[in-house]
Motif scaffolding. Structure first.
Motif, PDB file in Angstrom:
ATOM      1  N   CYS A   1       0.834  -1.206   0.000  1.00  0.00           N
ATOM      2  CA  CYS A   1       0.000   0.000   0.000  1.00  0.00           C
ATOM      3  C   CYS A   1       0.872   1.260   0.000  1.00  0.00           C
ATOM      4  CB  CYS A   1      -0.933  -0.001   1.211  1.00  0.00           C
ATOM      5  SG  CYS A   1      -2.256  -1.230   1.128  1.00  0.00           S
ATOM      6  N   ARG A   2       1.933   1.231   0.784  1.00  0.00           N
ATOM      7  CA  ARG A   2       2.823   2.401   0.830  1.00  0.00           C
ATOM      8  C   ARG A   2       3.467   2.648  -0.532  1.00  0.00           C
ATOM      9  NH1 ARG A   2       4.108   0.347   5.935  1.00  0.00           N
ATOM     10  NH2 ARG A   2       5.904  -0.772   5.099  1.00  0.00           N
ATOM     11  N   GLU A   3       3.883   1.575  -1.180  1.00  0.00           N
ATOM     12  CA  GLU A   3       4.506   1.729  -2.499  1.00  0.00           C
ATOM     13  C   GLU A   3       3.533   2.338  -3.505  1.00  0.00           C
ATOM     14  OE1 GLU A   3       6.539  -0.990  -6.039  1.00  0.00           O
ATOM     15  OE2 GLU A   3       6.396  -1.787  -4.002  1.00  0.00           O
ATOM     16  N   TYR A   4       2.292   1.860  -3.476  1.00  0.00           N
ATOM     17  CA  TYR A   4       1.301   2.402  -4.416  1.00  0.00           C
ATOM     18  C   TYR A   4       0.985   3.854  -4.075  1.00  0.00           C
ATOM     19  CZ  TYR A   4      -2.834   2.719  -7.353  1.00  0.00           C
ATOM     20  OH  TYR A   4      -3.736   3.101  -8.318  1.00  0.00           O
ATOM     21  N   ALA A   5       0.820   4.147  -2.787  1.00  0.00           N
ATOM     22  CA  ALA A   5       0.493   5.507  -2.367  1.00  0.00           C
ATOM     23  C   ALA A   5       1.608   6.480  -2.737  1.00  0.00           C
ATOM     24  CB  ALA A   5       0.234   5.542  -0.863  1.00  0.00           C
ATOM     25  N   GLU A   6       2.867   6.051  -2.588  1.00  0.00           N
ATOM     26  CA  GLU A   6       3.981   6.923  -2.938  1.00  0.00           C
ATOM     27  C   GLU A   6       4.013   7.201  -4.435  1.00  0.00           C
ATOM     28  OE1 GLU A   6       6.020   8.673  -1.063  1.00  0.00           O
ATOM     29  OE2 GLU A   6       4.832   7.955   0.630  1.00  0.00           O
ATOM     30  N   THR A   7       3.612   6.218  -5.217  1.00  0.00           N
ATOM     31  CA  THR A   7       3.543   6.424  -6.665  1.00  0.00           C
ATOM     32  C   THR A   7       2.488   7.467  -7.007  1.00  0.00           C
ATOM     33  OG1 THR A   7       4.214   4.123  -7.042  1.00  0.00           O
ATOM     34  CG2 THR A   7       3.208   5.274  -8.891  1.00  0.00           C
ATOM     35  N   VAL A   8       1.306   7.359  -6.381  1.00  0.00           N
ATOM     36  CA  VAL A   8       0.243   8.344  -6.607  1.00  0.00           C
ATOM     37  C   VAL A   8       0.693   9.725  -6.137  1.00  0.00           C
ATOM     38  CG1 VAL A   8      -2.103   9.017  -5.958  1.00  0.00           C
ATOM     39  CG2 VAL A   8      -1.583   6.610  -6.435  1.00  0.00           C
ATOM     40  N   ARG A   9       1.354   9.766  -4.994  1.00  0.00           N
ATOM     41  CA  ARG A   9       1.826  11.042  -4.439  1.00  0.00           C
ATOM     42  C   ARG A   9       2.815  11.715  -5.402  1.00  0.00           C
ATOM     43  NH1 ARG A   9       2.467  13.481   0.576  1.00  0.00           N
ATOM     44  NH2 ARG A   9       1.344  11.769   1.565  1.00  0.00           N
ATOM     45  N   ALA A  10       3.727  10.901  -5.974  1.00  0.00           N
ATOM     46  CA  ALA A  10       4.708  11.457  -6.902  1.00  0.00           C
ATOM     47  C   ALA A  10       4.024  12.049  -8.134  1.00  0.00           C
ATOM     48  CB  ALA A  10       5.705  10.376  -7.314  1.00  0.00           C
ATOM     49  N   ILE A  11       2.986  11.386  -8.610  1.00  0.00           N
ATOM     50  CA  ILE A  11       2.249  11.887  -9.783  1.00  0.00           C
ATOM     51  C   ILE A  11       1.589  13.223  -9.458  1.00  0.00           C
ATOM     52  CG2 ILE A  11       0.253  11.450 -11.278  1.00  0.00           C
ATOM     53  CD1 ILE A  11       0.915   8.452 -11.050  1.00  0.00           C
ATOM     54  N   LEU A  12       0.923  13.292  -8.324  1.00  0.00           N
ATOM     55  CA  LEU A  12       0.199  14.509  -7.941  1.00  0.00           C
ATOM     56  C   LEU A  12       1.160  15.657  -7.640  1.00  0.00           C
ATOM     57  CD1 LEU A  12      -2.544  12.896  -5.665  1.00  0.00           C
ATOM     58  CD2 LEU A  12      -2.870  13.862  -7.945  1.00  0.00           C
ATOM     59  N   LYS A  13       2.245  15.363  -6.974  1.00  0.00           N
ATOM     60  CA  LYS A  13       3.186  16.431  -6.633  1.00  0.00           C
ATOM     61  C   LYS A  13       3.906  16.966  -7.865  1.00  0.00           C
ATOM     62  CE  LYS A  13       4.868  16.972  -2.681  1.00  0.00           C
ATOM     63  NZ  LYS A  13       5.649  17.027  -1.434  1.00  0.00           N
ATOM     64  N   ALA A  14       3.940  16.144  -8.932  1.00  0.00           N
ATOM     65  CA  ALA A  14       4.528  16.607 -10.187  1.00  0.00           C
ATOM     66  C   ALA A  14       3.541  17.430 -10.994  1.00  0.00           C
ATOM     67  CB  ALA A  14       5.012  15.410 -11.003  1.00  0.00           C
ATOM     68  N   GLY A  15       2.349  17.612 -10.444  1.00  0.00           N
ATOM     69  CA  GLY A  15       1.345  18.408 -11.124  1.00  0.00           C
ATOM     70  C   GLY A  15       0.561  17.638 -12.167  1.00  0.00           C
ATOM     71  N   LYS A  16       0.673  16.306 -12.151  1.00  0.00           N
ATOM     72  CA  LYS A  16      -0.062  15.475 -13.107  1.00  0.00           C
ATOM     73  C   LYS A  16      -1.278  14.864 -12.422  1.00  0.00           C
ATOM     74  CE  LYS A  16       3.978  14.282 -15.892  1.00  0.00           C
ATOM     75  NZ  LYS A  16       4.753  13.173 -16.509  1.00  0.00           N
ATOM     76  N   SER A  17      -2.127  14.235 -13.235  1.00  0.00           N
ATOM     77  CA  SER A  17      -3.338  13.610 -12.706  1.00  0.00           C
ATOM     78  C   SER A  17      -3.283  12.102 -12.901  1.00  0.00           C
ATOM     79  CB  SER A  17      -4.577  14.165 -13.409  1.00  0.00           C
ATOM     80  OG  SER A  17      -5.724  13.397 -13.083  1.00  0.00           O
ATOM     81  N   PRO A  18      -3.686  11.321 -11.883  1.00  0.00           N
ATOM     82  CA  PRO A  18      -3.755   9.865 -12.047  1.00  0.00           C
ATOM     83  C   PRO A  18      -4.732   9.442 -13.136  1.00  0.00           C
ATOM     84  CG  PRO A  18      -3.820  10.450  -9.734  1.00  0.00           C
ATOM     85  CD  PRO A  18      -3.983  11.723 -10.507  1.00  0.00           C
ATOM     86  N   ALA A  19      -5.632  10.360 -13.534  1.00  0.00           N
ATOM     87  CA  ALA A  19      -6.605  10.048 -14.575  1.00  0.00           C
ATOM     88  C   ALA A  19      -6.022  10.236 -15.970  1.00  0.00           C
ATOM     89  CB  ALA A  19      -7.846  10.928 -14.418  1.00  0.00           C
ATOM     90  N   ASP A  20      -4.829  10.828 -16.051  1.00  0.00           N
ATOM     91  CA  ASP A  20      -4.156  10.960 -17.346  1.00  0.00           C
ATOM     92  C   ASP A  20      -3.995   9.574 -17.964  1.00  0.00           C
ATOM     93  OD1 ASP A  20      -2.228  12.582 -19.238  1.00  0.00           O
ATOM     94  OD2 ASP A  20      -1.121  10.779 -18.610  1.00  0.00           O
TER      95      ASP A  20
END
Length: 451
Positions: A326-345
């Protein structure tokens, strides 16, 4: 419930021209060892080596008669199977012979009808018959084929009161594995094989191995059913000799008859393995798995504290593993959002899906983790904005109090505040520049007129 096994091996045929089968005697001795083992088959085993027809028939009658309803009767035969001119199946005895014109002398062999009738009369509701014999087909020269025949095996061996069932998922629906199971080394159109450089017949060798190693316990529940036993031996035999086609014919719930147990080994390791199988991905024991664990508790004989400790350790390990994913997946989502991108891309969504599947997380897990990360980031942004406002207010008050030039003490206070609030040097420089600029742009106050 008692368990009785009759194992007959006929490899010597002095009265006729049938090829000798040296493995037959070895088959019954080796199989008898595992079936008679108290932690494996736990059968009362009777061995008959090269008997005559009458001795065979009396032993078969004795196996199936005088049994209670819960008893299990198992009959095994390794030797030649023959058919007469009407297609009826016979098991060859030491006395079996043919007429001068090549026809079988029926009175010198045991008819399948005899076995079937004894099964039908028996009160034992669990019956297993294993024939490493009576099959036909082309075979290599180094293999000794156990006679020929295109034979309706279930029609001749399953009692007429029990309709045969195909080997499908429906074969184990009857409760408690009650019924009949006929296991054959090859189906009616194929030979059963005995390789010259092997001590045991091929099919029997894998029947024995399946019990000795526990590999035949397909669902790892500590028991080997007739279906599991046959399927294991079938797959192994066909892999080694593709011409073989072992068969399974069932009556009632015969496929679920428990023919053997698996040696437990270390009881702590065994229970730990069962607990592992019972845990969900979060480390919780499935409610439906608890009865099976309770059954293992009663069988293994450990104290309750040991069982509880094993469950706690296994659950903690599984939870830790799940939390790491769960932490690994959450960190991946966090990196996407902090880069200004959307997980829905589209691209990010595709790779996030691959990440989720690799980690073994469900879509529900992923959705909850993404929502939690988004909430955390929103809270972090709100907190950071308050920190920026707090620093600006403190700096503005300092400028109003001390002017443009700060003392070393004041500079130290500002540096410590910056570190406490988690602000970058760039953010601090921007705030200070803004406040100083506002001070420079502010018009001076006009002096008050004296009255």
């Amino acid at each position: 419930m008692e368990r009785f096994a009759l194992l007959i091996g006929v490899g010597d045929y002095p009265a006729c021209g049938l090829a000798p089968l040296p493995a037959a005697a070895r088959d019954i001795r080796a199989l008898g060892t595992v079936l008679g083992h108290p932690e494996m088959g736990a059968f009362h085993v009777t061995l008959l080596e090269d008997p005559g027809r009458m001795e065979m028939e009396e032993a078969i009658e004795s196996l199936f008669s005088g049994r209670d309803g819960d008893d299990l009767a198992l009959f095994y035969f390794s030797g030649h199977g023959l058919k007469d001119d009407t297609g009826r199946l016979y098991l060859a005895s030491r006395e079996t012979r043919k007429t001068p014109n090549g026809e079988l002398v029926r009175a010198s062999a045991v008819a399948a009808d005899n076995i079937r009738d004894n099964m039908a009369r028996s009160r034992a509701r669990r019956q297993v018959v294993i024939l490493d014999s009576c099959h036909s087909g082309a075979f290599p020269a180094e293999w000794a084929a156990k006679d020929d025949g295109s034979i309706d095996i279930p029609g001749q061996l399953l009692p007429h009161t029990t309709p045969p069932i195909a080997n499908t998922a429906a074969t184990n629906t009857a409760p408690d594995g009650q019924g009949q199971a006929i296991l054959t080394a090859s189906t009616a159109g194929r030979y059963a094989f005995e390789k010259e450089d092997q001590a045991l017949s091929l099919y029997t060798r894998f029947l024995i191995r399946g019990i000795e190693t526990g590999e035949a316990d397909e669902n790892d529940n500590g028991f080997i059913t007739a279906r599991e036993w046959h399927e294991y031996a079938r797959q192994k035999a066909e892999a080694e000799q593709p011409a073989m086609r072992p068969g399974l014919f069932l009556g009632g719930g015969g496929g679920a008859i428990r023919v053997a147990g698996v040696p437990v080994g270390d009881p702590k390791e065994r229970y730990a393995r069962e607990v592992e199988r019972s845990l969900d991905r979060r480390g919780e024991i499935a409610i439906a798995a608890r009865p099976r664990l309770d059954d293992w508790r009663s069988r293994l004989g450990l104290d309750p504290a040991t069982y509880a400790a094993i469950e706690a350790e296994a659950s903690a390990a599984r939870r830790q593993k799940f939390d790491g994913k769960c932490r690994e997946y959450a960190e991946t989502v966090r990196a996407i959002l902090k880069a200004g991108k959307s997980p829905a891309d589209e691209t990010e969504k595709t790779h996030l899906g691959d990440c989720r599947r690799r980690l073994g997380l469900t879509e529900e897990d992923a959705g909850k983790l993404q929502a939690a990360v988004e909430k955390e980031l929103a809270a972090e942004r709100e907190r950071h904005d308050r920190n920026l406002q707090g620093y600006e207010a403190f700096f503005r008050a300092t400028v109003q109090r001390e002017g443009a030039r700060f003392s070393d003490h004041t500079r130290g206070d500002l540096a410590r505040l910056q570190e406490t609030l988690g602000l970058s040097s760039k953010e601090v420089e921007a705030i200070e520049s803004k406040v100083r600029r506002e001070g420079e742009e502010k018009p001076p106050k006009e002096p008050r007129e004296k009255k």
